[in-house]
Design a protein around this motif. Structure first.
Motif, PDB file in Angstrom:
ATOM      1  N   TYR A  67      26.661  24.524  37.262  1.00  0.00           N
ATOM      2  CA  TYR A  67      27.517  23.639  36.488  1.00  0.00           C
ATOM      3  C   TYR A  67      27.521  24.051  35.013  1.00  0.00           C
ATOM      4  N   LEU A  68      26.319  24.278  34.483  1.00  0.00           N
ATOM      5  CA  LEU A  68      26.217  24.637  33.065  1.00  0.00           C
ATOM      6  C   LEU A  68      26.900  25.967  32.762  1.00  0.00           C
ATOM      7  N   SER A  69      26.933  26.844  33.768  1.00  0.00           N
ATOM      8  CA  SER A  69      27.496  28.172  33.526  1.00  0.00           C
ATOM      9  C   SER A  69      28.992  28.110  33.249  1.00  0.00           C
ATOM     10  N   LEU A  70      29.591  26.959  33.510  1.00  0.00           N
ATOM     11  CA  LEU A  70      31.029  26.826  33.263  1.00  0.00           C
ATOM     12  C   LEU A  70      31.303  26.217  31.895  1.00  0.00           C
ATOM     13  N   TYR A  71      30.223  25.939  31.164  1.00  0.00           N
ATOM     14  CA  TYR A  71      30.386  25.290  29.863  1.00  0.00           C
ATOM     15  C   TYR A  71      29.904  26.190  28.733  1.00  0.00           C
ATOM     16  N   ASN A  72      30.162  25.757  27.510  1.00  0.00           N
ATOM     17  CA  ASN A  72      29.745  26.555  26.354  1.00  0.00           C
ATOM     18  C   ASN A  72      28.243  26.396  26.101  1.00  0.00           C
ATOM     19  N   GLU A  73      27.775  26.925  24.956  1.00  0.00           N
ATOM     20  CA  GLU A  73      26.325  27.041  24.781  1.00  0.00           C
ATOM     21  C   GLU A  73      25.584  25.713  24.833  1.00  0.00           C
ATOM     22  N   ASP A  74      26.166  24.643  24.234  1.00  0.00           N
ATOM     23  CA  ASP A  74      25.437  23.377  24.328  1.00  0.00           C
ATOM     24  C   ASP A  74      26.114  22.408  25.303  1.00  0.00           C
ATOM     25  N   SER A  75      26.861  22.973  26.206  1.00  0.00           N
ATOM     26  CA  SER A  75      27.438  22.213  27.328  1.00  0.00           C
ATOM     27  C   SER A  75      28.385  21.106  26.862  1.00  0.00           C
ATOM     28  N   THR A  76      29.079  21.330  25.769  1.00  0.00           N
ATOM     29  CA  THR A  76      30.002  20.303  25.294  1.00  0.00           C
ATOM     30  C   THR A  76      31.453  20.655  25.584  1.00  0.00           C
ATOM     31  N   LYS A  77      31.687  21.930  25.912  1.00  0.00           N
ATOM     32  CA  LYS A  77      33.080  22.343  26.096  1.00  0.00           C
ATOM     33  C   LYS A  77      33.204  23.124  27.396  1.00  0.00           C
ATOM     34  N   PHE A  78      34.196  22.759  28.193  1.00  0.00           N
ATOM     35  CA  PHE A  78      34.406  23.462  29.459  1.00  0.00           C
ATOM     36  C   PHE A  78      35.051  24.821  29.199  1.00  0.00           C
ATOM     37  N   LEU A  79      34.477  25.864  29.762  1.00  0.00           N
ATOM     38  CA  LEU A  79      34.989  27.214  29.511  1.00  0.00           C
ATOM     39  C   LEU A  79      35.563  27.859  30.759  1.00  0.00           C
ATOM     40  N   GLY A  80      35.449  27.197  31.887  1.00  0.00           N
ATOM     41  CA  GLY A  80      35.858  27.840  33.124  1.00  0.00           C
ATOM     42  C   GLY A  80      34.976  29.042  33.383  1.00  0.00           C
ATOM     43  N   PHE A  81      35.607  30.172  33.631  1.00  0.00           N
ATOM     44  CA  PHE A  81      34.816  31.365  33.911  1.00  0.00           C
ATOM     45  C   PHE A  81      34.566  32.202  32.672  1.00  0.00           C
ATOM     46  N   GLY A  82      34.707  31.568  31.521  1.00  0.00           N
ATOM     47  CA  GLY A  82      34.547  32.279  30.257  1.00  0.00           C
ATOM     48  C   GLY A  82      33.237  33.037  30.139  1.00  0.00           C
ATOM     49  N   ASN A  83      32.147  32.405  30.571  1.00  0.00           N
ATOM     50  CA  ASN A  83      30.853  33.065  30.468  1.00  0.00           C
ATOM     51  C   ASN A  83      30.763  34.261  31.405  1.00  0.00           C
ATOM     52  N   TYR A  84      31.489  34.179  32.499  1.00  0.00           N
ATOM     53  CA  TYR A  84      31.456  35.296  33.444  1.00  0.00           C
ATOM     54  C   TYR A  84      32.282  36.455  32.906  1.00  0.00           C
ATOM     55  N   THR A  85      33.432  36.137  32.286  1.00  0.00           N
ATOM     56  CA  THR A  85      34.224  37.219  31.697  1.00  0.00           C
ATOM     57  C   THR A  85      33.432  37.876  30.573  1.00  0.00           C
ATOM     58  N   TRP A  86      32.664  37.047  29.855  1.00  0.00           N
ATOM     59  CA  TRP A  86      31.804  37.629  28.821  1.00  0.00           C
ATOM     60  C   TRP A  86      30.816  38.607  29.458  1.00  0.00           C
ATOM     61  N   ALA A  87      30.187  38.156  30.537  1.00  0.00           N
ATOM     62  CA  ALA A  87      29.160  38.982  31.159  1.00  0.00           C
ATOM     63  C   ALA A  87      29.722  40.311  31.651  1.00  0.00           C
ATOM     64  N   PHE A  88      30.925  40.247  32.200  1.00  0.00           N
ATOM     65  CA  PHE A  88      31.474  41.492  32.728  1.00  0.00           C
ATOM     66  C   PHE A  88      32.182  42.316  31.668  1.00  0.00           C
ATOM     67  N   GLY A  89      32.464  41.678  30.517  1.00  0.00           N
ATOM     68  CA  GLY A  89      33.179  42.412  29.485  1.00  0.00           C
ATOM     69  C   GLY A  89      32.249  43.023  28.442  1.00  0.00           C
ATOM     70  N   ASP A  90      31.037  42.509  28.338  1.00  0.00           N
ATOM     71  CA  ASP A  90      30.143  42.917  27.270  1.00  0.00           C
ATOM     72  C   ASP A  90      29.426  44.217  27.643  1.00  0.00           C
ATOM     73  N   SER A  91      29.502  45.182  26.744  1.00  0.00           N
ATOM     74  CA  SER A  91      28.937  46.488  27.104  1.00  0.00           C
ATOM     75  C   SER A  91      27.409  46.412  27.216  1.00  0.00           C
ATOM     76  N   ASP A  92      26.779  45.546  26.435  1.00  0.00           N
ATOM     77  CA  ASP A  92      25.336  45.370  26.573  1.00  0.00           C
ATOM     78  C   ASP A  92      24.986  44.889  27.972  1.00  0.00           C
ATOM     79  N   ILE A  93      25.802  43.959  28.459  1.00  0.00           N
ATOM     80  CA  ILE A  93      25.512  43.406  29.784  1.00  0.00           C
ATOM     81  C   ILE A  93      25.749  44.463  30.863  1.00  0.00           C
ATOM     82  N   HIS A  94      26.693  45.357  30.613  1.00  0.00           N
ATOM     83  CA  HIS A  94      26.872  46.446  31.586  1.00  0.00           C
ATOM     84  C   HIS A  94      25.584  47.224  31.767  1.00  0.00           C
ATOM     85  N   GLN A  95      24.973  47.530  30.622  1.00  0.00           N
ATOM     86  CA  GLN A  95      23.697  48.242  30.674  1.00  0.00           C
ATOM     87  C   GLN A  95      22.660  47.408  31.437  1.00  0.00           C
ATOM     88  N   VAL A  96      22.654  46.115  31.172  1.00  0.00           N
ATOM     89  CA  VAL A  96      21.699  45.223  31.832  1.00  0.00           C
ATOM     90  C   VAL A  96      21.902  45.246  33.343  1.00  0.00           C
TER      91      VAL A  96
END
Lengths: 324, 319, 278, 455
Positions: A67-96
């Motif tokens: 549930y929290l993964s769909l929200y922003n950092e302090d869980s106040t704003k719904f982001l949908g899959f925003g955090n997932y797009t971040w994870a797949f878009g961030d080059s650091d995370i690619h390395q991870v």
């Protein structure tokens, strides 16, 4: 102080005794039930506590994480899959993700293979208990201890200075006068860190596999030896198939430990120098950067990473259940 | 059925195995394998030896020369051990002792609880099939991977926020243990998936006829579990006990989170971490601490080791 | 419970299906019906994988039929059936308990006091000729002796029904014959109904009052034969040479042979996947 | 505050059971403290000075911090008398995982009564949880003895939440006076002098002028942030620094990249670093604790590190103007900036307003307590202007206190500690580590950090 100690230990023993006592009492009372009721009661009482603990301790937090993964950092704003797009878009995370993949493929296989070889060899030696205990010992050393140990293996000093890192010193003894700064050498450093994991876990693999090998009925190996199977052929055609399910259990267990690994990375490099893995990145996001959304998304990815493993084990287990 | 007969043979002919095993052993062994094992053992031990030597060296030496330098310039001190064992913080005068007691008081129940509860669950999942039992088992298996960090906050909320009573019904002895209870429960929860997975694998392979004979004789499931399954599963229980013990013993995160780190209830690792100083790793102290904390797990390992080796024969020899 | 029907086993139109891992339905036995009268010795023969053990499981209450009913003593089986004992090919002895403790386990499970259970266990060990071995552990006994212990353990509860799943399957020919004789001797004393599973036709004919022949996969009842050899039968080795024995044996074998051949043809093609029906 | 009361109570229950407290079982709230509920007892003798805190005997205040042994031992000794006289037990717990444990405990409803928070950024985070309570009036009054800027660091959105408790000075350069004397070097007072001295040492070829290490486990990278902060403050002054902290000035702003380039020419200079350890890259793999040791063996000449680095010198090292080791203040890059001082500090945050908790807060904010702490052990400085510099026994503490209480100095708090955690404890560390370890460009380093700034 002794009074204090005995109160603490007394309370502890009391708790254990109470726990067992209550279980026994429940068992005793439930033992009077007959027929269908007896079966249902058995399922309820024997399985219930575990399921309840799991629900409260793991399922609910896991659901909360998703549930929290769909929200922003302090869980106040719904982001949908925003955090997932971040994870797949961030080059650091690619390395991870790449590192995590390397870890879960290489470390468990090497650990299990080495454990298996040792199990085979050690069992035939005199004084095997000594060897086993020494190889098993890293399991008993805390991660703090392990990280200090390995700091003194990988530490780098200018070649002109007295070395404190064993690896560099050994290289120099063998005539390589300019060994690299191990922990900075990407991608080598990933493998160096894996060695720590292998060092810790091999004892586990060896002990479990050795028990499995000893449980192989003697007449089976005997028959194979009489048929002329020796060494490798005996190993490949008799030993391995007989302990296959144990190998899978060991492989799975080590793999899951590897996936959840964060202590080694945390203490050795803090995730720097291209060695970050998913579990540690998740920990950082959750507890250093206070980004519950991103941490949640990484945790979900971690969970997804294990799905193939789960699926494979499920298939194996079902097959086993069927045969039974 | 093939499996059952196999087990049967295994149980029935221990006396014969000794001579034949040597035969097979000879057929397999070679001096090369001895050398190989020796080599691995050395490689595995040397880093730990480094730890031991480091723990005995004075602070300055540790930072400036490699630990093997000790062999050239032996310069020993027990000061690090003295610091770890007896230099208590102001609030705690007994050095490491109270934390050692806490560690024991945390580890023993946190090993016993999950093993008992998980073996109960494993028995049901392996031997009392019902609709959905497979699903439950696979869920257990899959949940192994949920990182426990994710559960810290919700669990703390549970323990601190009154739903505590919910746990009381699970562990009626909670009130007696005082502040250890949350740590016990947390460790038990986190251990559950792996414990059920490993114990299920073993319990599912116990000989079917032993269990069914007892059932037909009129023993309830509870009785079968207690009198047949638990004794048969001793080797698996012992091996899991070792891993759970080691895990709890060396755990810092759960212990710190659920005891709050107070001297009254915090385990040894939290004390060792605190001894290491605000601005630095006092390696000489940490190494000494690491060695102190290794002693008890090793004792546990040595005393339980025979259960690994004995396999299914565990009970039959001694009785 | 002194019901005249007590011990009568009635299996009526029983079908048992399992779910395979692939999600397919596997039918272990299909529409099986037969009856075992109180005190009757009934042998079930059939090729591997014909659901013999599944049938036993349902009579004892360890399993439940998907369709049809199993009645014991006129009551539909629900939960573990009372008054049933089991004997397996493997001798179901707890390795960490002495011979005496193993035999005494049944009465203890049934709620008897320890002293009483041990007294009865001693008596039964005497009956199977194991006096003096009470304090041994199972692994210290020979295969035949362990079998006797298992027999004592099965009979000590004085069952109305004795179920035996290839009990002598793992024994050598001589021991098997001796054990068969002893079994008959003990059976004559208390006369429980016996459901005896075997793939050894000679054994079935020599021991039983009634032989049920089953087909394989899914298991169904192909034929039921009454064995009218007189009782007491005496030595099972000798009865084999009686003309009536040979006649019956031939008759049943003709029925059985094609089933065995069919089953062999099917399993020889690939690995044997025995279900719970094995 | 349900949670913290509960945990306090639980701790007490254990304490009572363990016979650690004398007043067993009667102490879970202020109203039922120590026997007589309403009358405040009168403290006499050498306890008389604690009269203001009396009336809460038998209570326990839980405190959680990142300060570990041996520093924490001195801390506990510093309030021993207070505890003894008032009967308020302070149950102190230190953790090296404080920064992640505190949020867990606070959001889990198990917050300590008091937490000693070293980062304004974390403080802000904790205020956001809504669980923190404002300090009592007396604490606010006591606080006036600190420079106003300190009060601002303990405030969130203009509301004062946490009183500063200690301070440390980061703008120091450690060196060996003996080695300097032997080589005939003098302590530089301007940035230009510092650079030419470095050049001179490097050219002399005996050793490298600088050593450094930014390794610190999970916090690897933080010493590098200090270097950049020193230069930003010393070259562009407090206003630019403040705007940089609040991201009105970005990392990729020319002023910041320029400051990073100054660091690049200094700590990235292969001829100048990394004495005793190896190449420039070894800065990334050397722990900050180890970084200074080559100074003692003469393999490097200088290390930029904070005042608390004093604890790292091995036993037997004499620290002083004529000793083995001493420190000089890092000169400002731009001489026109008046005494730029970068520092850090610790703030006392409360999660409970029980009277005994407030009594402890009040006590900890006094000059008396600061003096009590200073007397226990060196390595601890207060920026409380009521504390006379003369009571410091340790020369480094004296030096730090001199600059920290200097009203004319341009004091600023460590920038990374004030930035959002995602930057100050995350991306900035990560990127600066890569800057050293992989020789990543200043441009990329800066733009990576900007990209990670929370929206």
């Amino acid at each position: 102080m002794w009074g204090d100690t005995s109160i603490k230990l007394g309370n502890t023993l009391g708790a254990v005794a109470g726990f067992l006592g209550v279980l026994l009492l429940l068992f005793y009372l439930a033992g009077f039930a007959r027929g269908r009721l007896s079966r249902r009661l058995a399922i309820l009482l024997l399985l219930g506590p575990a399921v309840l603990l799991l629900l409260v301790g793991i399922v609910v937090p896991a659901a909360r994480t998703i549930y929290l993964s769909l929200y922003n950092e302090d869980s106040t704003k719904f982001l949908g899959f925003g955090n997932y797009t971040w994870a797949f878009g961030d080059s650091d995370i690619h390395q991870v993700l790449l590192n995590t993949l390397l870890w879960i493929v290489i470390a468990p296989i090497l650990t299990t293979a080495l454990g298996l070889v040792l199990a085979l060899l050690v069992d035939r030696l005199r004084g095997q208990a000594v060897y086993k205990s020494l190889i098993f010992m890293p399991m008993a050393i805390s991660f703090v201890g392990a990280s200090i140990i390995w700091k003194f293996v990988y530490a780098y000093r200018d070649p002109s200075q007295p070395q404190i890192g064993l690896l560099s010193q050994i290289c120099m003894w063998f005539g390589w006068h300019n060994p690299p700064n191990w922990i900075l050498s990407h991608p080598l450093n990933n493998f160096l860190l894996m060695i720590i994991m292998i060092w810790v876990q091999t004892g586990f693999a060896m002990v479990v596999l050795s028990a499995a090998i000893k449980a192989i009925p003697e007449d089976i190996t005997e028959a194979a030896v009489l048929d002329g199977a020796q060494g490798w052929r005996l190993f490949a055609n008799v030993t391995i198939p007989m302990i296959r399910s144990t190998i899978i259990v060991v492989l799975t267990t080590v793999m899951i430990t590897t996936l959840k690994l964060f202590d080694i990375i945390r203490t050795m490099t803090g995730g720097n120098f291209g060695t970050q893995v998913l579990a540690n990145e998740m920990y950082n996001q959750a507890f250093t950067e206070f980004n519950n959304g991103r941490a949640g998304a990484l945790a979900v990815l971690l969970f997804l990473a294990v799905v193939p493993l789960v699926a494979y084990n499920v298939a194996m287990l079902r097959k086993e259940r069927e045969v039974r | 059925m093939a499996m059952l007969t196999r087990t049967e043979r295994k149980r029935s002919e221990p006396a014969r195995t000794a001579p034949t095993r040597t035969g097979v052993r000879r057929a397999l062994s070679s001096p090369l394998s001895t050398v190989a094992v020796l080599l691995v053992t050395v490689v595995w031990t040397v880093p730990s030896l480094g730890l031991l030597v480091t723990s005995l060296r004075p602070e300055q030496d540790v930072a400036q020369t490699g630990w093997w330098d000790f062999f050239a310039h032996p310069h020993l001190t027990l000061a690090n051990y003295h610091d770890v064992l007896f230099n208590g913080g102001f609030g705690v005068s007994d050095g490491l002792m109270p934390y050692l007691v806490n560690s024991l008081a945390i580890t023993v129940p946190a090993t016993i609880f999950p093993i008992v509860l998980a073996s109960m669950a494993a028995y049901v999942l392996a031997w009392i099939p019902f609709k959905g039992s497979d699903t439950i088992f696979f869920v257990f298996f899959a949940l192994q991977v949920v990182p426990l960090q994710m559960a810290l906050v919700p669990l703390l909320q549970l323990f601190s926020g009154g739903a505590h009573i919910g746990s009381l019904t699970i562990f009626p002895a909670v009130g007696m243990g005082g502040s250890y209870a949350p740590v016990w429960i947390a460790h038990t929860m986190f251990a559950m998936p792996l414990a059920v997975f490993l114990l299920h694998n073993f319990i599912a392979q116990l000989p079917r006829d032993l269990i069914e004979a007892a059932r037909v004789d009129g023993a309830s499931h509870f009785r079968v579990f207690r009198s047949v399954v638990l004794p048969l599963a001793t080797p698996a229980l012992a091996s899991f006990a070792i891993f759970q013990f080691l895990w709890v013993w060396n755990d810092l995160l759960v212990g710190l989170t659920f005891t709050g780190g107070a001297p009254e209830s915090a385990p040894m690792p939290s004390r060792l971490a605190q001894l290491s100083g605000s601005f630095g790793d006092h390696w000489e102290i940490l190494t000494a601490g690491a060695f102190v904390s290794v002693v008890i797990p090793l004792v546990v390992f040595f005393s339980l080791q025979r259960y690994f080796v004995r396999g299914l024969l565990a009970g039959s020899v001694k009785g | 419970m002194a019901d005249a029907n007590n011990g009568r086993i009635e299996i009526e139109g029983v079908t048992k299906r399992f779910l395979t891992p692939g999600g397919e339905v596997f039918t272990a036995i299909k529409d099986v019906s037969f009856t075992v009268e109180p005190g009757q010795f009934c042998a079930v023969v059939g090729p591997t994988g014909c659901g013999k053990s599944t049938t036993l499981g349902m009579v004892s209450g360890l399993d439940r039929p998907s369709e049809g009913t199993v009645k014991v003593g006129g009551k539909v089986v629900d939960g573990i059936t009372d008054g049933v004992s089991f004997m397996f090919q493997a001798d179901a002895l707890l390795p960490w308990k002495t011979v005496l403790a193993n035999v005494a386990l049944g009465p203890i499970f049934k709620g008897a006091s320890k002293a009483e259970a041990q007294a009865r266990a001693r008596d039964w060990l005497r009956r199977v000729g194991l006096t003096g071995f009470e304090d041994r552990y199972p692994h210290q006994l020979s295969g035949g002796m362990r079998k006797r212990v298992a027999m004592a353990a099965a009979l000590i509860n004085e069952p109305k029904i004795l179920m035996m799943d290839e009990p002598f399957g793992a024994l050598d020919v001589q021991t098997k014959a001796i054990m068969s004789n002893e079994l008959l001797g003990l059976w004559e004393q208390s006369r429980p109904a016996v459901l005896f599973i075997t793939h050894d036709l000679d054994e079935a004919v020599a021991l039983a009052d009634k032989v049920v022949v089953m087909t394989s996969s899914p298991g169904t009842v192909k034929a039921v034969y009454d064995i009218d050899l007189p009782r007491p039968r005496g030595s099972v080795q000798e009865i084999r040479f009686e003309p009536r024995f040979l006649e019956l044996q031939h008759q049943i074998w003709d029925t059985l042979r094609e089933e065995v051949e069919r089953a062999y043809a099917r399993t020889a093609g690939g690995p044997v996947t025995e279900g719970k029906a094995a | 505050m349900q949670g913290s009361t509960l945990s306090g109570r639980r701790a007490l229950a254990v304490g009572a059971a363990a016979a650690l407290t004398l007043l067993a079982g009667c102490s879970n709230s202020s109203s039922s403290g120590g026997g007589s509920a309403s009358a405040t007892p009168t403290l006499t003798g050498d306890c008389a000075s604690f009269q203001a805190y009396a009336g809460h005997a038998g209570t326990t205040v839980t405190m959680f911090a990142s300060i570990l042994s041996p520093e924490s031992d001195a801390l506990e000794r510093s309030w021993a008398k207070f505890s003894q006289c008032t009967g308020i037990k302070i149950s102190y717990v230190g953790s090296n995982d404080f920064e992640s444990q505190l949020p867990v405990r606070v959001s889990g409803g198990n917050a300590p009564d008091l937490a000693i928070i070293p980062q304004p950024g974390l403080l802000q985070q904790m205020v956001k949880t809504g669980k923190m309570v404002k300090p009592p009036a007396q604490t606010v009054t006591n606080e006036n003895k600190w420079a106003p800027i300190w009060k601002s660091y303990g405030s969130v959105d203009g509301t004062f939440y946490a009183a500063p408790m200690s301070a440390n000075m980061k703008s120091l350069v450690w060196y060996s006076p003996k080695a300097f004397a032997a080589a005939g070097y003098t302590v530089p007072t301007t940035w230009a002098d510092l650079m030419s001295l470095s050049d001179k040492i490097a050219k002399a070829g005996k050793n490298k002028p600088w050593c450094g290490g930014i390794g610190s486990g999970t916090a690897t990278g933080w010493p590098a942030t200090d270097w950049v902060e020193e230069v930003v403050l010393g070259k562009y002054g407090g206003d630019v620094y403040d705007k940089w902290v609040s991201h009105q000035i970005k990392f990729s702003d020319p002023q910041i990249t320029d400051s990073m380039n100054v660091v690049q020419n200094w700590m990235h200079n292969p001829a100048w670093v990394n004495g005793g350890f190896g190449s420039v890259q070894s800065i990334a793999s050397t722990t900050f604790q180890d970084a200074g040791t080559p100074i003692l063996s003469g393999k490097c000449s200088m290390l930029q590190q904070a005042s608390f680095y004093e604890a790292q010198w091995p036993k037997g090292t004499t620290v002083g103007p004529n000793g083995d080791i001493w420190a000089f203040k890092l000169p400002p890059v731009n001489p026109s900036i008046p005494t730029p001082v970068e520092g850090g500090g610790e703030f006392v945050a409360a999660f409970s307003s029980r009277p005994e908790v407030q009594a402890v807060q009040n006590y900890l904010s006094t000059t008396e307590w600061a003096e009590s702490r200073i007397k226990q052990a060196p390595g601890w400085v207060s920026a409380n202007e009521g504390v006379p510099t003369s009571i410091y026994t340790d020369p480094i503490d004296q030096l730090s206190a001199k600059y920290l209480t200097d009203p004319s100095a341009t004091f600023r708090f460590d920038a990374s500690d004030m930035m959002p955690a995602a930057i100050g404890a995350g991306q900035e560390w990560k990127s600066f580590t890569a800057w050293f370890a992989q020789n990543q460009s200043v441009q990329k380093t800066a733009s990576d950090i900007d990209a990670a700034w929370p929206q």
